[in-house]
Enzyme design. Sequence first.
Site, mmCIF file in Angstrom:
data_model
loop_
_atom_site.group_PDB
_atom_site.id
_atom_site.type_symbol
_atom_site.label_atom_id
_atom_site.label_comp_id
_atom_site.label_asym_id
_atom_site.label_seq_id
_atom_site.Cartn_x
_atom_site.Cartn_y
_atom_site.Cartn_z
ATOM 1 N N THR A 207 -3.523 10.328 7.926
ATOM 2 C CA THR A 207 -3.034 11.661 7.798
ATOM 3 C C THR A 207 -3.248 12.382 9.244
ATOM 4 O OG1 THR A 207 -5.692 12.009 7.952
ATOM 5 C CG2 THR A 207 -4.487 11.718 5.752
ATOM 6 N N ASP B 71 -7.326 11.720 -0.932
ATOM 7 C CA ASP B 71 -8.588 12.797 -0.521
ATOM 8 C C ASP B 71 -8.316 14.038 0.343
ATOM 9 O OD1 ASP B 71 -7.708 10.730 1.832
ATOM 10 O OD2 ASP B 71 -9.739 11.617 2.731
ATOM 11 N N THR C 249 -9.367 10.530 7.462
ATOM 12 C CA THR C 249 -8.199 9.660 7.455
ATOM 13 C C THR C 249 -8.406 8.331 6.966
ATOM 14 O OG1 THR C 249 -6.250 8.820 8.880
ATOM 15 C CG2 THR C 249 -8.341 9.214 9.839
ATOM 16 N N GLY D 84 -7.216 6.994 0.742
ATOM 17 C CA GLY D 84 -7.611 8.251 0.099
ATOM 18 C C GLY D 84 -8.751 7.919 -1.082
#
Length: 329
Positions: free
Chosen positions: A197, A228, A248, A251
């Site tokens: 992410t 997440d 990050t 998730g």
Amino acid sequence: MQTDLMNKLNSTDKGEDALVVVHGGAGNIKLEYLPKEKLERVEADLTRSLTNAFNLLKKGASAIEAVAAAVTVLEDAEMFNAGRGSCLNELGKVEMDASIMNGANLEAGGVACISNVKNPVLLAKAVMEHSNAVLLVGEGAELFAENMTKVIGLELAANEYFATPEALSELKRFQERGSMPQNALSTGSSQGEKYGTVGACARDLSGNVAAATSTGGLIGKLKGRVGDSPLVGAGVYADNQTCAVSTTGFGESFIRVVLAHEVSSLVRHAGKTLAEAAVEAIHSVLSRSNGKGGLISINSQGDYALPFNTQGMYRGVITASGEVQISIS
């Protein structure tokens, strides 16, 4: 495994001033797999993200405005798995997630499984500021996005905007390899490709903190899969009394231990310093769910920590002096 307690990014920036930290994903990232041109682009994008947000803060902008600006830069860059650079799901479509949280009042906004918004973090911010919801998903989030084009000038984008040649080739390689192990991070490590992410945490001149996270998810993921990143407490959290966190990694593991909030809880209830809490969250708490990844975190006092338990994490910080520090492995 490294943590930032072992390198220069563990410094502390005390005082009544601006602070921004960002990440561009964690995973099996090795410098030897990153061509010089790609490395230079990653460093340039992270630097631009930091300086844009920092300049806003120095002009009196809020921490919320700063993290939204920082993440927007990374969403527009094709080097990261968010926004323009998002990976594609099993059907070759983009489904993005994002979130944002204000440590001053605990307000938050999130969106999941959206495919028509150029900058998901701005839609998450709009959910926080222009609705009574905290999380909108799928069709409902996209209808809200269409309304926000008139309210805040939100930009929409067709799937073709996200289906870049790199995204299509990564999906093809994934499909040729077969299914991803359930504990794996996105894309193949041997090419040093995009991971996880993007996210940002900021402290403004008033001492307020905020955090934001945005992702394209996992390559070839099931349609409708949500990690997440859009979930308060798992992929993002911010509280002036404790800290701001953006995570990050894989998730599902972060969701199971509610990792972002765990950092806050260790500060509040266990009396840990921010650095101690962040490292314990990554190296102890996350291990309970066999998780891999990292996080960035700051507090109102100007401390910051950026630990990870993978081979690398794209990350950077800009402190009160305006000095930018970028690190990868």
